[in-house]
Scaffold this motif. Sequence first.
Motif, PDB file in Angstrom:
ATOM      1  N   LEU A 180      48.287  55.125  24.116  1.00 14.46           N
ATOM      2  CA  LEU A 180      47.096  54.939  24.941  1.00 14.46           C
ATOM      3  C   LEU A 180      46.731  53.467  25.096  1.00 14.46           C
ATOM      4  O   LEU A 180      46.146  53.066  26.110  1.00 14.46           O
ATOM      5  CB  LEU A 180      45.909  55.716  24.364  1.00 14.46           C
ATOM      6  N   TRP A 181      47.082  52.637  24.110  1.00 17.33           N
ATOM      7  CA  TRP A 181      46.833  51.203  24.246  1.00 17.33           C
ATOM      8  C   TRP A 181      47.518  50.670  25.504  1.00 17.33           C
ATOM      9  O   TRP A 181      46.985  49.762  26.174  1.00 17.33           O
ATOM     10  CB  TRP A 181      47.353  50.432  23.011  1.00 17.33           C
ATOM     11  N   ALA A 182      48.715  51.203  25.834  1.00 16.15           N
ATOM     12  CA  ALA A 182      49.472  50.719  26.987  1.00 16.15           C
ATOM     13  C   ALA A 182      48.891  51.235  28.292  1.00 16.15           C
ATOM     14  O   ALA A 182      48.929  50.535  29.307  1.00 16.15           O
ATOM     15  CB  ALA A 182      50.937  51.140  26.866  1.00 16.15           C
ATOM     16  N   PHE A 183      48.324  52.429  28.285  1.00 15.67           N
ATOM     17  CA  PHE A 183      47.844  53.012  29.526  1.00 15.67           C
ATOM     18  C   PHE A 183      46.375  52.714  29.790  1.00 15.67           C
ATOM     19  O   PHE A 183      45.990  52.485  30.933  1.00 15.67           O
ATOM     20  CB  PHE A 183      48.136  54.512  29.522  1.00 15.67           C
ATOM     21  N   GLU A 184      45.563  52.665  28.756  1.00  9.02           N
ATOM     22  CA  GLU A 184      44.156  52.289  28.933  1.00  9.02           C
ATOM     23  C   GLU A 184      43.946  50.794  28.674  1.00  9.02           C
ATOM     24  O   GLU A 184      43.199  50.142  29.392  1.00  9.02           O
ATOM     25  CB  GLU A 184      43.261  53.122  28.022  1.00  9.02           C
ATOM     26  N   GLY A 185      44.595  50.268  27.642  1.00 11.47           N
ATOM     27  CA  GLY A 185      44.415  48.852  27.317  1.00 11.47           C
ATOM     28  C   GLY A 185      44.987  47.935  28.385  1.00 11.47           C
ATOM     29  O   GLY A 185      44.327  46.982  28.824  1.00 11.47           O
ATOM     30  N   ILE A 186      46.203  48.196  28.821  1.00  9.67           N
ATOM     31  CA  ILE A 186      46.806  47.361  29.863  1.00  9.67           C
ATOM     32  C   ILE A 186      46.036  47.504  31.170  1.00  9.67           C
ATOM     33  O   ILE A 186      45.822  46.525  31.895  1.00  9.67           O
ATOM     34  CB  ILE A 186      48.296  47.709  30.030  1.00  9.67           C
ATOM     35  N   THR A 187      45.587  48.720  31.476  1.00  5.46           N
ATOM     36  CA  THR A 187      44.760  48.906  32.665  1.00  5.46           C
ATOM     37  C   THR A 187      43.469  48.106  32.555  1.00  5.46           C
ATOM     38  O   THR A 187      43.009  47.503  33.535  1.00  5.46           O
ATOM     39  CB  THR A 187      44.456  50.401  32.866  1.00  5.46           C
ATOM     40  N   SER A 188      42.883  48.059  31.359  1.00  3.17           N
ATOM     41  CA  SER A 188      41.667  47.274  31.143  1.00  3.17           C
ATOM     42  C   SER A 188      41.931  45.773  31.275  1.00  3.17           C
ATOM     43  O   SER A 188      41.036  45.015  31.650  1.00  3.17           O
ATOM     44  CB  SER A 188      41.081  47.577  29.754  1.00  3.17           C
ATOM     45  N   TYR A 189      43.131  45.348  30.966  1.00  2.71           N
ATOM     46  CA  TYR A 189      43.504  43.936  31.154  1.00  2.71           C
ATOM     47  C   TYR A 189      43.578  43.603  32.642  1.00  2.71           C
ATOM     48  O   TYR A 189      43.044  42.587  33.100  1.00  2.71           O
ATOM     49  CB  TYR A 189      44.841  43.665  30.473  1.00  2.71           C
ATOM     50  N   TYR A 190      44.204  44.485  33.400  1.00  5.96           N
ATOM     51  CA  TYR A 190      44.405  44.200  34.814  1.00  5.96           C
ATOM     52  C   TYR A 190      43.155  44.429  35.659  1.00  5.96           C
ATOM     53  O   TYR A 190      43.067  43.910  36.776  1.00  5.96           O
ATOM     54  CB  TYR A 190      45.556  45.047  35.366  1.00  5.96           C
ATOM     55  N   ASP A 191      42.173  45.196  35.177  1.00  4.34           N
ATOM     56  CA  ASP A 191      41.033  45.476  36.051  1.00  4.34           C
ATOM     57  C   ASP A 191      40.268  44.202  36.404  1.00  4.34           C
ATOM     58  O   ASP A 191      40.045  43.904  37.581  1.00  4.34           O
ATOM     59  CB  ASP A 191      40.131  46.579  35.489  1.00  4.34           C
ATOM     60  N   ASP A 192      39.880  43.396  35.407  1.00  3.70           N
ATOM     61  CA  ASP A 192      39.179  42.147  35.709  1.00  3.70           C
ATOM     62  C   ASP A 192      40.128  41.087  36.273  1.00  3.70           C
ATOM     63  O   ASP A 192      39.731  40.283  37.122  1.00  3.70           O
ATOM     64  CB  ASP A 192      38.490  41.611  34.455  1.00  3.70           C
ATOM     65  N   LEU A 193      41.373  41.077  35.798  1.00  2.81           N
ATOM     66  CA  LEU A 193      42.343  40.111  36.303  1.00  2.81           C
ATOM     67  C   LEU A 193      42.568  40.307  37.802  1.00  2.81           C
ATOM     68  O   LEU A 193      42.748  39.341  38.552  1.00  2.81           O
ATOM     69  CB  LEU A 193      43.656  40.235  35.535  1.00  2.81           C
ATOM     70  N   THR A 194      42.543  41.554  38.248  1.00  2.00           N
ATOM     71  CA  THR A 194      42.670  41.839  39.676  1.00  2.00           C
ATOM     72  C   THR A 194      41.535  41.201  40.464  1.00  2.00           C
ATOM     73  O   THR A 194      41.751  40.646  41.549  1.00  2.00           O
ATOM     74  CB  THR A 194      42.681  43.364  39.914  1.00  2.00           C
ATOM     75  N   LEU A 195      40.315  41.263  39.938  1.00  2.00           N
ATOM     76  CA  LEU A 195      39.170  40.674  40.631  1.00  2.00           C
ATOM     77  C   LEU A 195      39.351  39.177  40.820  1.00  2.00           C
ATOM     78  O   LEU A 195      38.943  38.617  41.852  1.00  2.00           O
ATOM     79  CB  LEU A 195      37.881  40.952  39.858  1.00  2.00           C
ATOM     80  N   LEU A 196      39.976  38.527  39.838  1.00  2.00           N
ATOM     81  CA  LEU A 196      40.270  37.097  39.949  1.00  2.00           C
ATOM     82  C   LEU A 196      41.376  36.860  40.978  1.00  2.00           C
ATOM     83  O   LEU A 196      41.243  36.035  41.884  1.00  2.00           O
ATOM     84  CB  LEU A 196      40.680  36.543  38.589  1.00  2.00           C
ATOM     85  N   ARG A 197      42.457  37.600  40.845  1.00  2.00           N
ATOM     86  CA  ARG A 197      43.628  37.341  41.677  1.00  2.00           C
ATOM     87  C   ARG A 197      43.406  37.670  43.145  1.00  2.00           C
ATOM     88  O   ARG A 197      44.042  37.073  44.019  1.00  2.00           O
ATOM     89  CB  ARG A 197      44.823  38.137  41.138  1.00  2.00           C
ATOM     90  N   CYS A 198      42.522  38.640  43.436  1.00  2.00           N
ATOM     91  CA  CYS A 198      42.283  38.968  44.840  1.00  2.00           C
ATOM     92  C   CYS A 198      41.148  38.149  45.433  1.00  2.00           C
ATOM     93  O   CYS A 198      40.767  38.356  46.587  1.00  2.00           O
ATOM     94  CB  CYS A 198      42.022  40.464  45.014  1.00  2.00           C
ATOM     95  N   GLY A 199      40.584  37.227  44.647  1.00  3.13           N
ATOM     96  CA  GLY A 199      39.611  36.277  45.167  1.00  3.13           C
ATOM     97  C   GLY A 199      38.167  36.717  45.135  1.00  3.13           C
ATOM     98  O   GLY A 199      37.301  36.043  45.703  1.00  3.13           O
ATOM     99  N   LEU A 200      37.853  37.817  44.450  1.00  4.91           N
ATOM    100  CA  LEU A 200      36.463  38.260  44.390  1.00  4.91           C
ATOM    101  C   LEU A 200      35.639  37.431  43.410  1.00  4.91           C
ATOM    102  O   LEU A 200      34.430  37.260  43.593  1.00  4.91           O
ATOM    103  CB  LEU A 200      36.404  39.740  44.000  1.00  4.91           C
ATOM    104  N   ILE A 201      36.265  36.925  42.348  1.00  6.10           N
ATOM    105  CA  ILE A 201      35.583  36.053  41.401  1.00  6.10           C
ATOM    106  C   ILE A 201      36.460  34.836  41.142  1.00  6.10           C
ATOM    107  O   ILE A 201      37.664  34.851  41.415  1.00  6.10           O
ATOM    108  CB  ILE A 201      35.253  36.763  40.069  1.00  6.10           C
ATOM    109  N   ASP A 202      35.859  33.781  40.593  1.00  6.35           N
ATOM    110  CA  ASP A 202      36.638  32.592  40.263  1.00  6.35           C
ATOM    111  C   ASP A 202      37.049  32.619  38.800  1.00  6.35           C
ATOM    112  O   ASP A 202      36.679  33.522  38.043  1.00  6.35           O
ATOM    113  CB  ASP A 202      35.854  31.316  40.592  1.00  6.35           C
ATOM    114  N   SER A 203      37.819  31.623  38.391  1.00  5.18           N
ATOM    115  CA  SER A 203      38.358  31.614  37.032  1.00  5.18           C
ATOM    116  C   SER A 203      37.256  31.495  35.989  1.00  5.18           C
ATOM    117  O   SER A 203      37.367  32.064  34.901  1.00  5.18           O
ATOM    118  CB  SER A 203      39.371  30.480  36.867  1.00  5.18           C
ATOM    119  N   LYS A 204      36.187  30.784  36.297  1.00 10.82           N
ATOM    120  CA  LYS A 204      35.100  30.655  35.325  1.00 10.82           C
ATOM    121  C   LYS A 204      34.460  32.011  35.054  1.00 10.82           C
ATOM    122  O   LYS A 204      34.176  32.353  33.900  1.00 10.82           O
ATOM    123  CB  LYS A 204      34.055  29.663  35.828  1.00 10.82           C
TER     124      LYS A 204
END
Length: 593
Positions: free
Chosen positions: A310-334
């Motif tokens: 579950l660490w791989a399916f929920e944890g990795i998904t939790s890593y990418y959820d906010d990272l996606t917001l950065l990468r698609c330009g909705l938020i900045d790095s700060k």
Amino acid sequence: MTAPVHYSIRPCSPQSHCFEITLKVAKPAKKGQVFTLPAWIPGSYLIREFSRHIVSIQASSAGKEVGLCKLDKHTWQAEPVAGSLTLVYQVYAYDLSVRGAYLDEERGFFNASSVFLAVEGYESVACTVEIRAPKGKAFADWKVASSLPALETDRNGFGVYRAGDYDELLDHPVELGAFQSVSFKACGVPHQFVVSGRFRGDLKRLARDTKKICEHQIKLFGTPAPFDRYVFMLYVGKDIYGGLEHRASTALVANRDDLPQAADEAISDGYLKLLGLISHEYFHSWNVKRIKPAAFSPYDLSREGYTRLLWAFEGITSYYDDLTLLRCGLIDSKRYLGLLAQTISGVERGAGRLKQTLEESSFDAWTKYYRQDENSPNSIVSYYTKGSLAALALDLTIRQQTDGRQSLDDVMRALWQKWQADGQGLAEDEWEQIAQKVTGLDLQAFFDSALRSTADLPLANLLATQGLDMCWDYADHAGDAGGVGPVAADRRPRASLGVKTAADPLGLRLVNVLDGSAAQQAGLAGGDILIALDGLKVADLDKMLARYGVGETVTLHLFRRDELLVRDVSLQAVPRTCCRLQLLGEEAGWLRG
């Protein structure tokens, strides 16, 4: 009835929160047809006993009553019949979460796992479902929203739908009501965003921002998307939050104030939280709905399905959820680094990280994570939050050891390609094997430490390779969860009891008493009601403690059940568990994608 199994569902009594389901089986088993209802729903790892909500159930054939014998908590067997068999039953639906079913005069919602009995022997056979409108003028504006394929429906969506098998039926929740909706296309795929509940918000802005999330994630795994259309179903209310993923839709609940406001281009903290939830559930379209553990292939919904992944399916998904917001330009790095710092702080503040490994956390989700009590922060670690940090550590390790040529993105794409090739679930050690094969790295030591030990992750060293300084600080105030910026050189630790509290009519209820804290050493326990500190009624505990220094003794009056207790407590320094991140130079390539 053209299908061997046909369901019909109608809101028979919105006032008493009841759905009525009619289930027809054309050719029931000769020895007596068996029916069963799931005990849990995929994505939420707790036995929920949905059958407890069945209010009444009857069987008939050719107009005559047929006997039903209940075999266990969620299984019935009908007497043998010569012709077709019909079941009619009522389900009480008043669960406002995303996991069950709900019905009142304002809206209806259901997951099939809560309302549709499986017909034993027909689980792999296609079935049809008729969704019927409630009776009465008050429901004239009600509509249907679902990703379930439609066969013959009216302009409001009421009518007949089809599922290829029972597993598919379970994976398409249904929203009913006079909801608002907005549509958009992401990488050419139609998406619908349905919002129910009372609210004022800018749905066009919501659709525009959600589209960025969807297109980024589709491109990350590679087009085409794994669905022909997608439906977001969001109910907004007060003090609610959560989501549950499905193969072509997701059910969400959030605070109405988290919706974006018209003419306001800023992203509030509440809206950011909602966007993170949307990103998380959408990422699951690949990671867990398709790429999944072998333990879930297929699901056995009658009992627990144990996996250490579950660490791989929920944890990795939790890593990418906010990272996606950065990468698609909705938020900045700060803004992103601020969210990351808060996650790091949250994990650090729980002593459970020193007692439970990520694999154990995954395996014990059924009995520990989903059944938390007052001691949980001291005994468990979240496979969501620490799992997301393990994903970060793995990503940075791969980038460092390959000089930036590869990343966790490559591993995720390889997992997706494997699923597309064979459609098989992953064995318990297969995820690690694929990661090492794709990157060409020996990651055994990393996995042994990150997943199978309670050692802290080497985040400070890994973040330093990306030009980031990570330091520990004292919390500036009770709500300080970490963030971006330097550590204040002159900041002194505040006095602390080491408790988490919630409001109570008498004072403050101790929700958690943390390991090693002043409160624990004085014998305080979760559930105690704190009513006075040094003879003064407790209202704002943080404000009251601000007048005391570390090492001072205070006298507490509290109730434990109906007994009044008096405890002298020597205040401790609030621990240095507030993460501060600071970008020292040029923005790292990891942050840019």
